[in-house]
Design a protein around this motif. Structure first.
Motif, PDB file in Angstrom:
ATOM      1  N   LEU A  24       0.848  -1.186   0.000  1.00  0.00           N
ATOM      2  CA  LEU A  24       0.000   0.000   0.000  1.00  0.00           C
ATOM      3  C   LEU A  24       0.889   1.243   0.000  1.00  0.00           C
ATOM      4  N   PRO A  25       0.827   2.069  -1.021  1.00  0.00           N
ATOM      5  CA  PRO A  25       1.643   3.286  -1.061  1.00  0.00           C
ATOM      6  C   PRO A  25       1.305   4.203   0.119  1.00  0.00           C
ATOM      7  N   TYR A  26       2.340   4.812   0.679  1.00  0.00           N
ATOM      8  CA  TYR A  26       2.113   5.692   1.826  1.00  0.00           C
ATOM      9  C   TYR A  26       3.200   6.758   1.874  1.00  0.00           C
ATOM     10  N   ARG A  27       2.969   7.726   2.731  1.00  0.00           N
ATOM     11  CA  ARG A  27       4.008   8.705   3.023  1.00  0.00           C
ATOM     12  C   ARG A  27       4.162   8.838   4.527  1.00  0.00           C
ATOM     13  N   LYS A  28       5.361   9.193   4.947  1.00  0.00           N
ATOM     14  CA  LYS A  28       5.703   9.392   6.356  1.00  0.00           C
ATOM     15  C   LYS A  28       5.851  10.887   6.591  1.00  0.00           C
TER      16      LYS A  28
ATOM     17  N   LEU B  68      -5.199   6.710  -0.879  1.00  0.00           N
ATOM     18  CA  LEU B  68      -6.541   6.239  -1.181  1.00  0.00           C
ATOM     19  C   LEU B  68      -6.919   6.754  -2.573  1.00  0.00           C
ATOM     20  N   PRO B  69      -6.852   5.889  -3.586  1.00  0.00           N
ATOM     21  CA  PRO B  69      -7.103   6.356  -4.958  1.00  0.00           C
ATOM     22  C   PRO B  69      -8.515   6.852  -5.170  1.00  0.00           C
ATOM     23  N   GLY B  70      -9.495   6.310  -4.423  1.00  0.00           N
ATOM     24  CA  GLY B  70     -10.864   6.787  -4.579  1.00  0.00           C
ATOM     25  C   GLY B  70     -11.006   8.240  -4.170  1.00  0.00           C
ATOM     26  N   GLN B  71     -10.241   8.640  -3.142  1.00  0.00           N
ATOM     27  CA  GLN B  71     -10.262  10.033  -2.701  1.00  0.00           C
ATOM     28  C   GLN B  71      -9.195  10.868  -3.395  1.00  0.00           C
TER      29      GLN B  71
ATOM     30  N   VAL C 266     -10.076  -0.060   4.440  1.00  0.00           N
ATOM     31  CA  VAL C 266     -10.435   0.971   3.462  1.00  0.00           C
ATOM     32  C   VAL C 266      -9.361   1.066   2.382  1.00  0.00           C
ATOM     33  N   ALA C 267      -8.100   1.077   2.806  1.00  0.00           N
ATOM     34  CA  ALA C 267      -6.996   1.205   1.851  1.00  0.00           C
ATOM     35  C   ALA C 267      -6.921   0.004   0.917  1.00  0.00           C
ATOM     36  N   VAL C 268      -7.161  -1.196   1.464  1.00  0.00           N
ATOM     37  CA  VAL C 268      -7.151  -2.395   0.619  1.00  0.00           C
ATOM     38  C   VAL C 268      -8.287  -2.329  -0.405  1.00  0.00           C
ATOM     39  N   LEU C 269      -9.477  -1.950   0.037  1.00  0.00           N
ATOM     40  CA  LEU C 269     -10.611  -1.872  -0.881  1.00  0.00           C
ATOM     41  C   LEU C 269     -10.340  -0.910  -2.029  1.00  0.00           C
ATOM     42  N   GLU C 270      -9.787   0.243  -1.720  1.00  0.00           N
ATOM     43  CA  GLU C 270      -9.579   1.242  -2.762  1.00  0.00           C
ATOM     44  C   GLU C 270      -8.393   0.922  -3.665  1.00  0.00           C
TER      45      GLU C 270
END
Length: 427
Positions: A314-318, A340-343, A393-397
Motif C-alpha cells: 500500500l503506497p504511503y508517506r511518512k 486512497l485512490p478513490g479520494q 479501506v486502503a485495501v478496498l480502494e
C-alpha cells in the motif's frame, strides 16, 4: 505531567517550549503557586518540629518543678495543635491546584520538531510505493464496500451514525488484517501480545493523558469507568506505580482491541464511509524504554508500522508533525498516511509518538538504572500498527477491480482460507 524542578531552573525555556505549541506563558503563575505551597509546607513542618520539641520540654519543666513554665509550654502546644491541621489543609489545597495546573499543560516538543500551527506545516519525510494506475475511474470504499458486505445501514439502524456492520468476506478480510498485523509485530518485531481490559478507571485515563482535558472524546459507563479509545491506555498503564529493573527494558507490547471514541469535534468530517467510527479495531504498539533509548525506539516503532503497509503493498508517506499538530502527550510524532485512490489523497492510518517521561510522571512509572540506588522515570512510546478499519479501506480502494470485486493482497490469502478475491453476489 511536567517536572516542577525543570520549571524552577529555567522558566523562560519552559514558556518558550509551550509557545512552540501556541501556548501562553505560565511559568510565572506556576512558580508563584509553587512558592506559596512550599512556604506553607515549611511553616507546617516548623510547627510540627516545635510541637515535638515543646512536648519534650513540658516533661523537663515538670521534672524541675516549674509548673508555671510547663503550663506556658502546654498552651503553646495547644495553639500549635490548632494551627497545624489548617496549615496541612492549605498545603494539600495548593498542591492539588498546582498539580491540576501542571496536568492541563501539553508536552513540550522535541528540539527537532518543526514549528507550525496545524497540519499544513507538517513535513513530509518520505514516500513509499507508487500509486496504482487504473484503466477505469477508481471509486471510494463507501461505494465499493456495500456490495461486498460493508453494511452501513444496519450499523446505523442498530447504533446510530458512525457504526458499521460487516458481513461475510468483508468481515473475514477485516479479521485477517488484524491477525496479520499481530503476527507480524509479535513474530518478526518482537512485541509481546497482550489482551487488556477495555474498561479503565480514572487514574489510567489520566496516566496516558486522556483525562481531564479530553473527557468529552471518551465514552463513560454508568459505574464511572471509561471505554478505552486505544489500547495505549491499558498497555502503557500496565507499568504504572512500578519500579522496573534496568534489565527489563525495553518492554514492547502489542494488542488488537476494539477502540471507542465519541469523535467530539469531528462533526461534518468523514461522515460517509468507514474512516471515522465510534467503534473500531486497532493493533496498538507500546514501548517502555530508558530515556537515552527512546529516540531510537521511536524510529524502530515507526518502521514496524511501516512494515505492515509495505507487506500489503500500500503506497504511503511518512510525515513529521509540526509543533501545533501533535497530540497532547507527544514530544515527537510521525504520521503514516496511506494513499486512497478513490479520494485521490493520502489519509492518516498510523500515528507513532515518543512521549518522553510525560506519561510516566502521571503514572509514577520508574526504573532503577544499573549501578545506581536512585530511580528514574521511564520513557513511553505508542503507535498504531495499524488501524484495522482504515487499512481495510486502503485495501478496498487500492485493490479494487473494474467489475466491483476486490483482490486480496497476497500475504492475506492464507488467512482468508485461500480466497483471493471478494466478489459481489452474482458477480
Amino acid at each position: 505531567m511536567h517536572d516542577i524542578r525543570l520549571i524552577r531552573e529555567n522558566p523562560a525555556a519552559f514558556d518558550a517550549g509551550l509557545a512552540r505549541r501556541g501556548g501562553s506563558p505560565v511559568a510565572a503563575a506556576i512558580l508563584d503557586l509553587d512558592t506559596r505551597r512550599r512556604d506553607v509546607l515549611t511553616r507546617s513542618q516548623a510547627a510540627q518540629a516545635r510541637r515535638n520539641e515543646a512536648s519534650k520540654a513540658i516533661g523537663a519543666a515538670m521534672a524541675k518543678g516549674d509548673r508555671a513554665g510547663a503550663e506556658a509550654i502546654k498552651a503553646e502546644v495547644a495553639a500549635l495543635k490548632d494551627q497545624i491541621p489548617a496549615q496541612e489543609e492549605a498545603e494539600r489545597a495548593l498542591t492539588a491546584e498546582l498539580n491540576a495546573m501542571l496536568a492541563a499543560l501539553p508536552q513540550i516538543p522535541a528540539d527537532d520538531v518543526p514549528l507550525g500551527a496545524d497540519e499544513a506545516d507538517n513535513v513530509e519525510v518520505l514516500r513509499w510505493g507508487s500509486p496504482r494506475t487504473f484503466d477505469f475511474t477508481p471509486r471510494e470504499h463507501a461505494d465499493i464496500g456495500p456490495a461486498l458486505g460493508l453494511d452501513f445501514e444496519t450499523g446505523a439502524l442498530l447504533a446510530g451514525a458512525r457504526f458499521t456492520f460487516l458481513r461475510g468476506g468483508m468481515a473475514r478480510l477485516h479479521r485477517a488484517l488484524g491477525q496479520f498485523m499481530l503476527d507480524l509485530q509479535t513474530g518478526t518485531h518482537g512485541y509481546t501480545e497482550c489482551i487488556t481490559p477495555l474498561l479503565v478507571r480514572d487514574e489510567a485515563a489520566f496516566g496516558t493523558g486522556q483525562l481531564p482535558k479530553f473527557a468529552e472524546d471518551l465514552f463513560r459507563t454508568t459505574d464511572g469507568r471509561w471505554l478505552i479509545p486505544t489500547a495505549e491506555v491499558s498497555l502503557t498503564n500496565s507499568v504504572r506505580e512500578q519500579i522496573l529493573p534496568d534489565t527489563a527494558l525495553p518492554v514492547r507490547m502489542t494488542a488488537l482491541t476494539p477502540c471507542f471514541r465519541s469523535e467530539a469535534g469531528s462533526a461534518g468530517r468523514d461522515t460517509r464511509g468507514f474512516i471515522r467510527q465510534h467503534q473500531f479495531e486497532k493493533v496498538e504498539l507500546v514501548s517502555i524504554t530508558r530515556p537515552e533509548d527512546s529516540d531510537a525506539e521511536h524510529e524502530r516503532m515507526t518502521a514496524c508500522a511501516e512494515a505492515v503497509l509495505q507487506a500489503l503493498n500500500l503506497p504511503y508517506r511518512k510525515v513529521l508533525l509540526c509543533s501545533g499538530d501533535m497530540g497532547f502527550t507527544a514530544r515527537k510524532t510521525y504520521d503514516l498516511e496511506v494513499w486512497l485512490p478513490g479520494q485521490g489523497a493520502y489519509r492518516e492510518i498510523s500515528s507513532c509518538s515518543n512521549c518522553g517521561d510525560f506519561q510516566a510522571r502521571r503514572m509514577n512509572a520508574r526504573y532503577r538504572p544499573d549501578g545506581t540506588k536512585t530511580n528514574a522515570f521511564v520513557h513511553t512510546l505508542n503507535g498504531s500498527g495499524l488501524a484495522v478499519g482504515r487499512t481495510l479501506v486502503a485495501v478496498l480502494e487500492n485493490y479494487q477491480q473494474a467489475d466491483g470485486s476486490v483482490a486480496v493482497p497476497d500475504v492475506l490469502v492464507p488467512l482468508m482460507g485461500g480466497v483471493a478475491r471478494l466478489t459481489p453476489p452474482g458477480g
